[in-house]
Design a protein around this motif. Sequence first.
Motif, short mmCIF file in Angstrom:
data_model
loop_
_atom_site.label_atom_id
_atom_site.label_comp_id
_atom_site.label_asym_id
_atom_site.label_seq_id
_atom_site.Cartn_x
_atom_site.Cartn_y
_atom_site.Cartn_z
N LEU A 69 3.31 6.06 -2.53
CA LEU A 69 4.51 6.80 -2.93
C LEU A 69 4.53 7.04 -4.43
O LEU A 69 4.84 8.14 -4.90
N GLY A 70 4.20 6.00 -5.20
CA GLY A 70 4.15 6.15 -6.65
C GLY A 70 3.09 7.14 -7.09
O GLY A 70 3.31 7.93 -8.02
N SER A 71 1.94 7.13 -6.42
CA SER A 71 0.87 8.07 -6.75
C SER A 71 1.29 9.50 -6.45
O SER A 71 0.95 10.43 -7.19
N SER A 72 2.05 9.69 -5.38
CA SER A 72 2.54 11.02 -5.04
C SER A 72 3.51 11.54 -6.10
O SER A 72 3.46 12.71 -6.50
N VAL A 73 4.38 10.65 -6.59
CA VAL A 73 5.32 11.04 -7.65
C VAL A 73 4.55 11.42 -8.91
O VAL A 73 4.84 12.44 -9.56
N TYR A 74 3.56 10.60 -9.27
CA TYR A 74 2.77 10.90 -10.47
C TYR A 74 2.03 12.22 -10.33
O TYR A 74 1.95 13.00 -11.29
N SER A 75 1.49 12.48 -9.15
CA SER A 75 0.76 13.72 -8.92
C SER A 75 1.66 14.93 -9.14
O SER A 75 1.27 15.90 -9.82
N HIS A 76 2.87 14.88 -8.60
CA HIS A 76 3.81 16.00 -8.78
C HIS A 76 4.24 16.12 -10.25
O HIS A 76 4.37 17.23 -10.78
N HIS A 77 4.46 14.98 -10.90
CA HIS A 77 4.82 15.00 -12.32
C HIS A 77 3.70 15.62 -13.15
O HIS A 77 3.95 16.45 -14.04
N LEU A 78 2.46 15.23 -12.86
CA LEU A 78 1.33 15.73 -13.62
C LEU A 78 1.18 17.24 -13.47
O LEU A 78 1.00 17.97 -14.46
N ILE A 79 1.28 17.72 -12.24
CA ILE A 79 1.13 19.16 -11.99
C ILE A 79 2.23 19.95 -12.68
O ILE A 79 1.97 21.00 -13.29
N ASN A 80 3.46 19.46 -12.60
CA ASN A 80 4.58 20.16 -13.27
C ASN A 80 4.39 20.18 -14.78
O ASN A 80 4.68 21.18 -15.44
N GLN A 81 3.91 19.06 -15.34
CA GLN A 81 3.72 18.99 -16.78
C GLN A 81 2.60 19.93 -17.23
O GLN A 81 2.72 20.63 -18.25
N VAL B 188 7.40 2.39 -9.17
CA VAL B 188 8.09 3.62 -8.77
C VAL B 188 8.14 3.72 -7.25
O VAL B 188 9.18 4.04 -6.65
N GLY B 189 7.01 3.44 -6.60
CA GLY B 189 6.97 3.49 -5.14
C GLY B 189 7.88 2.46 -4.50
O GLY B 189 8.51 2.73 -3.47
N LEU B 190 7.97 1.28 -5.11
CA LEU B 190 8.84 0.23 -4.58
C LEU B 190 10.30 0.67 -4.61
O LEU B 190 11.05 0.44 -3.65
N LYS B 191 10.71 1.30 -5.70
CA LYS B 191 12.09 1.78 -5.80
C LYS B 191 12.36 2.85 -4.74
O LYS B 191 13.44 2.88 -4.13
N LEU B 192 11.39 3.73 -4.52
CA LEU B 192 11.57 4.76 -3.50
C LEU B 192 11.67 4.14 -2.11
O LEU B 192 12.48 4.57 -1.29
N LEU B 193 10.85 3.13 -1.85
CA LEU B 193 10.90 2.47 -0.55
C LEU B 193 12.24 1.77 -0.35
O LEU B 193 12.81 1.80 0.75
N GLU B 194 12.77 1.17 -1.40
CA GLU B 194 14.08 0.53 -1.31
C GLU B 194 15.16 1.55 -0.97
O GLU B 194 16.07 1.27 -0.17
N VAL B 195 15.06 2.73 -1.57
CA VAL B 195 16.03 3.79 -1.27
C VAL B 195 15.89 4.25 0.18
O VAL B 195 16.89 4.46 0.88
N MET B 196 14.65 4.39 0.64
CA MET B 196 14.42 4.81 2.03
C MET B 196 15.02 3.81 3.01
O MET B 196 15.70 4.19 3.97
N VAL B 197 14.79 2.54 2.77
CA VAL B 197 15.27 1.51 3.70
C VAL B 197 16.79 1.42 3.69
O VAL B 197 17.42 1.22 4.73
N SER B 198 17.40 1.60 2.52
CA SER B 198 18.85 1.39 2.40
C SER B 198 19.68 2.63 2.73
O SER B 198 20.85 2.50 3.10
N VAL C 227 0.84 -1.20 0.00
CA VAL C 227 0.00 0.00 0.00
C VAL C 227 0.87 1.25 0.00
O VAL C 227 0.60 2.22 -0.72
N LEU C 228 1.93 1.23 0.81
CA LEU C 228 2.84 2.38 0.87
C LEU C 228 3.51 2.61 -0.48
O LEU C 228 3.67 3.76 -0.91
N CYS C 229 3.90 1.53 -1.17
CA CYS C 229 4.52 1.68 -2.49
C CYS C 229 3.56 2.35 -3.46
O CYS C 229 3.96 3.24 -4.23
N TYR C 230 2.31 1.94 -3.44
CA TYR C 230 1.32 2.55 -4.33
C TYR C 230 1.13 4.02 -3.99
O TYR C 230 1.02 4.88 -4.89
#
Length: 235
Positions: free
Chosen positions: A18-30, A90-100, A13-16
């Motif tokens: 996080l990914g949704s947050s990234v998409y939201s920021h990408h969409l607004i910037n675009q 995308v969220g999974l990659k961010l979570l991996e970065v957070m943990v590591s 759920v957290l991965c989803y």
Amino acid sequence: MMSMSASGNIASVLCYELGSSVYSHHLINQLKHDGYFENLRMIYSDYTSMYTHRCNLSPRQSWLQLEDKIGNISTRHRIEPWHNMWLFTVGLKLLEVMVSTLTFNLDWGSGVKLRNIPAVFNSYKVWGGKMYGMAVPHPGYVAMLSDAKHDFEFETGILPMVVPPLPWVNPSQGGYLASPTKFVRSYRDVIGQEEDTIDQSDVTTVMDSLNILGSVGWKINQRVLDVQLCLFRNN
């Protein structure tokens, strides 16, 4: 990190989220880069005037009438949504970065200091006979954040609006002015099935119903909010 529960979040759920947050920021910037908000301002200004005076047209009809006069902004600024699997990846990659990589230092007093403590770690929890992977913040890190900050920060996509929402005129346009809003919200692990079904259906009545619900004013129940804040702060 600020939105993570002290007891941890289900990793998938957290991965989803996080990914949704990234998409939201990408969409607004675009959209900002493409000049969408300038075009939106022209239509929205006239729409709120019609909305306030309660004309005989429905919100959807009012908006479509303005788009016929000014131009269809949803077609000119069409951005393809990311599939659920992309959001999760995308969220999974961010979570991996957070943990590591995310660490903090902890002062235990008496000159004892611990350095480079992982702020987030993986764990497992059993609910209803099923085992779930968890992303859990370190208790020391949670305490440090609690001492340092007392205000709450929320994504705009989970807050109530203080201005009239965009009317639903098609399944991909409606709700918040900038943040993406899903026409159908589902926890089913089916990639794109809901969108494909909607595109093949006539959902005009559903959109009009949502627009009516969105036009109903709201008021905060202060007593309930006080209880929620008390529980949230002491969680």
